[in-house]
Each structure stands twice: as C-alpha cells, then as structure tokens.
Design a protein around this motif. Structure first.
Motif, PDB file in Angstrom:
ATOM      1  N   UNK A 229       0.803  -1.221   0.000  1.00 32.05           N
ATOM      2  CA  UNK A 229       0.000   0.000   0.000  1.00 32.05           C
ATOM      3  C   UNK A 229       0.841   1.279   0.000  1.00 32.05           C
ATOM      4  N   UNK A 230       2.157   1.156   0.153  1.00 35.72           N
ATOM      5  CA  UNK A 230       3.004   2.357   0.104  1.00 35.72           C
ATOM      6  C   UNK A 230       3.132   2.919  -1.308  1.00 35.72           C
ATOM      7  N   UNK A 231       2.845   2.103  -2.307  1.00 41.17           N
ATOM      8  CA  UNK A 231       3.119   2.494  -3.691  1.00 41.17           C
ATOM      9  C   UNK A 231       1.856   2.964  -4.413  1.00 41.17           C
ATOM     10  N   UNK A 232       2.032   4.005  -5.213  1.00 41.55           N
ATOM     11  CA  UNK A 232       0.961   4.556  -6.036  1.00 41.55           C
ATOM     12  C   UNK A 232       1.305   4.335  -7.504  1.00 41.55           C
ATOM     13  N   UNK A 233       0.309   3.943  -8.293  1.00 42.04           N
ATOM     14  CA  UNK A 233       0.485   3.683  -9.722  1.00 42.04           C
ATOM     15  C   UNK A 233      -0.146   4.823 -10.496  1.00 42.04           C
ATOM     16  N   UNK A 234       0.667   5.510 -11.281  1.00 37.13           N
ATOM     17  CA  UNK A 234       0.215   6.693 -12.016  1.00 37.13           C
ATOM     18  C   UNK A 234       0.426   6.500 -13.514  1.00 37.13           C
ATOM     19  N   UNK A 235      -0.436   7.133 -14.305  1.00 33.93           N
ATOM     20  CA  UNK A 235      -0.259   7.170 -15.752  1.00 33.93           C
ATOM     21  C   UNK A 235      -0.104   8.634 -16.168  1.00 33.93           C
ATOM     22  N   UNK A 236       1.067   8.952 -16.720  1.00 30.15           N
ATOM     23  CA  UNK A 236       1.444  10.335 -17.004  1.00 30.15           C
ATOM     24  C   UNK A 236       1.796  10.453 -18.478  1.00 30.15           C
TER      25      UNK A 236
END
Length: 362
Positions: free
Chosen positions: A67-74
């Motif tokens: 849960x520490x990691x965030x997945x982003x689309x940039x």
C-alpha cells in the motif's frame, strides 16, 4: 506468424503481443458493448473506470506492490520524467546521485542540472563508450535518491543486479525492461517507464512512486508536473491517453494470464537472449558490443565487419520478414530488440537468417 505480418525488432514503438492486437481489433468499433470505440468513450465513464482500475490492480499484483506504492499514468514519456523527478523530489539543500550508463542517463542528468538541482554523478561507463554497467559505486550517504537507467536500449546494457545504494531509494528509468523480470520493490522509491518499448503504445508513461517520495512533492510547481496531482485524481486530473492505457491493461492481462507472471517472463526472455548471444559469440563475423556481464536481455546490439555489410543485413532481413534491425542513429551497427512480446520463433528465425547471411557474405 501471420502471412501479412513481419517479426518486429524495433526498439520503440515496438512489438505488441498478437493476442492483444487481435482483442483491440475485435473491440475497436464497439468497446465493451458501449456502441463506441475505446477511443471515443469518456474518461469519466464506467467503461474507462474499469480499464484504468484494472490496469492499476494488475500492476500492483504483478509487481507485488504494497500500500506504500501509487500507480500513475502520465503523459510526456520518460523524457518528461527526466525533469519531473528532480523537480518533485529535490528541495533546497537536497541532493541526489546519478549513474551515467548512456544516452538516456545523460539526458536525465542534464534535465536535473538545468533546474540547478544538486546532483552527483557517482559513476559512469563513458570511458568505454558505455559498453558496461559500473561496479563498486560509492553512493552518497544522505542522497534523497539514486537514479539509474535499468536497461540501455542504445548501448545494449542492463543492470543484472541492482546496486546497494546505502539506503537511498533507487529511482529508475525502466522504459525498456519494465515487467521483464521480478523486482525487489523494497529497493525502489520511484520507477518510471514509457510504455512504447515493453508494455504498450506510445503516449503514456507508467510511474510507480512510494509514499515517502510522493510526500516530497512541492506545491509551488506547475500543477501538471506534480506527482500528487496524478495520485490524488487516479491519473485523471485531465483527460488521460485512454487508448494507450487500455492497451497497457491488455498487455498486463496477457502477461498474467497467458505468460504466467514475471518469473515465467524472465525464463522466456533469458532463453531468447541466450539463443542470440550464443550464436553471436561463436561467430567470427558478428560481434556483440556490450560486455558479457552487462548485456541486455531486451536489446542485443552487434556489429558486422563493415558498415556496408550492416546496411545489407538490415535490408535483406526486411525482405525476409524481419524489421527494425538497424542500430540507433547515434551509434550505428545493428540491434535486435527482443522485448516481452517478441516470440521465441522470431529469435529463432533471426538466428537462422544471420547464419545464412554470414555464409553468403563472410
């Protein structure tokens, strides 16, 4: 291989899995019963919510992210990340380490320097034209992060093992080897990867960022250049590149459900690369350009006895159904990019062709 398709060895945009292309083709005009193409549906619709949420879920599952990691689309590709990383992570008095292993590392260093950020180039392989990955690196104890390029498409090198940074989180450009092998994510604070080499079409960059680095995002930089903007809005602060994200979702589905995950993917990648490198190494006609302990499993770079023969090989290969073998314009030579979607049959056909070419021209 279908009769009207060639084996694609391009470095990027690169090959996509044939089942993914077929699924796109089948649903392109009427996506998920919507009566619209996936290129037409609203990014605020449930249809696209399902796409992007499934893509995020698969990234987390495949890489075993907590849960520490965030997945982003940039948008903006990896090149945008060269400036976004230091812009977001380095404040006044902060510094970061960079390892220079070729063109893309050099560009990342330049973008940090343009901003006047304090960075230290702690190692470089420029002394031998970037033919190897540096060893025994003295990282700075209090660096905010240590930046590396995990795989170097132009020079054909790759980090076989990730370095001991003394506790600094690794920030890595993984554009050309993301999802090619399992990762120990405890080492990483941020990963970024342009999709067009190993997981989708051009137009979107995957960013995976850990909580502690996300918290460093300042409020006084442009909104669209803040990681927090993407994290707070599920990558939909503005209209995202919907089709590119959809294709990434399908590639992740293929990786999980057809290949069987990263362990199986690495086995296949090692088999493909081993077949090609073993042939090159036993030949007096072809010469690999990267040191053996630094060779990439994704981009096999090699030379022939002359530039004329290299041009002839590229042209003859295309006539025989194999495209994209010309080396990067900055270095010349030949390059076979054998990313995840490249089937073993493609590498077997390439080796057979190279044997014939050597026999006829050696």
């Amino acid at each position: 291989m279908k009769a009207d398709r060639i084996y694609n060895f391009n470095a990027g945009p690169a090959a996509l899995p044939l089942p993914v292309l077929e699924e796109i083709q089948e649903s392109f005009l009427n996506f998920a019963g919507s009566g619209m193409s996936v290129t037409e549906i609203s990014h605020r619709s449930k249809w696209f919510d399902d796409v992007i949420n499934d893509a995020v879920t698969r990234v987390k599952r495949i890489l075993q992210l907590d849960d520490r990691f965030h997945v982003l689309f940039v948008q903006g590709g990896a090149s945008m990340q060269f400036c976004m990383v230091p812009m977001n992570l380095l404040g006044a008095g902060d510094s970061a380490d960079y390892v220079n292993t070729g063109t893309w590392s050099t560009k990342a260093i330049k973008e940090a320097e343009i901003q006047g950020k304090s960075i230290h180039v702690v190692a470089s392989s420029e002394d031998r034209n970037f033919a190897y990955i540096p060893k025994e690196i003295a990282f700075t104890p209090d660096a905010v992060y240590a930046h590396i390029t995990s795989n170097n498409t132009i020079k054909g090198t790759q980090w076989a093992q990730f370095p001991d940074t003394g506790g600094a989180p690794i920030v890595s450009d993984m554009s050309s080897d993301i999802f090619s092998r399992p990762l120990d994510m405890d080492k990483f604070g941020l990963i970024y990867a342009g999709a067009q080499k190993n997981m989708g079409p051009a137009g979107v960059c995957l960013v995976i960022i850990r909580d502690d680095l996300l918290a460093r995002t300042p409020g006084d930089i442009p909104t669209m250049l803040r990681y927090s903007t993407y994290a707070n809005k599920n990558s939909m602060f503005n209209t995202p590149p919907c089709f590119a994200i959809y294709t990434v979702q399908l590639v992740l589905k293929w990786l999980e459900e057809t290949i069987g995950g990263l362990g199986k993917m690495e086995e296949l990648n090692r088999k493909k690369a081993g077949l090609l490198y073993d042939f090159i190494d036993q030949s007096d006609f072809y010469r690999a350009t990267a040191d053996k302990d630094s060779r990439s499993l994704m981009n096999v770079t090699f030379r022939l006895p002359s530039e004329e023969l290299e041009a002839a090989l590229v042209a003859a290969a295309l006539k025989n159904g194999m495209g994209g073998l010309k080396g990067h314009r900055s270095v010349g030579g030949c390059r076979a990019s054998i990313y995840n979607p490249t089937p073993l049959a493609a590498v077997e056909s390439l080796v057979d062709f190279m044997k014939t070419f050597e026999r006829d021209n050696g």
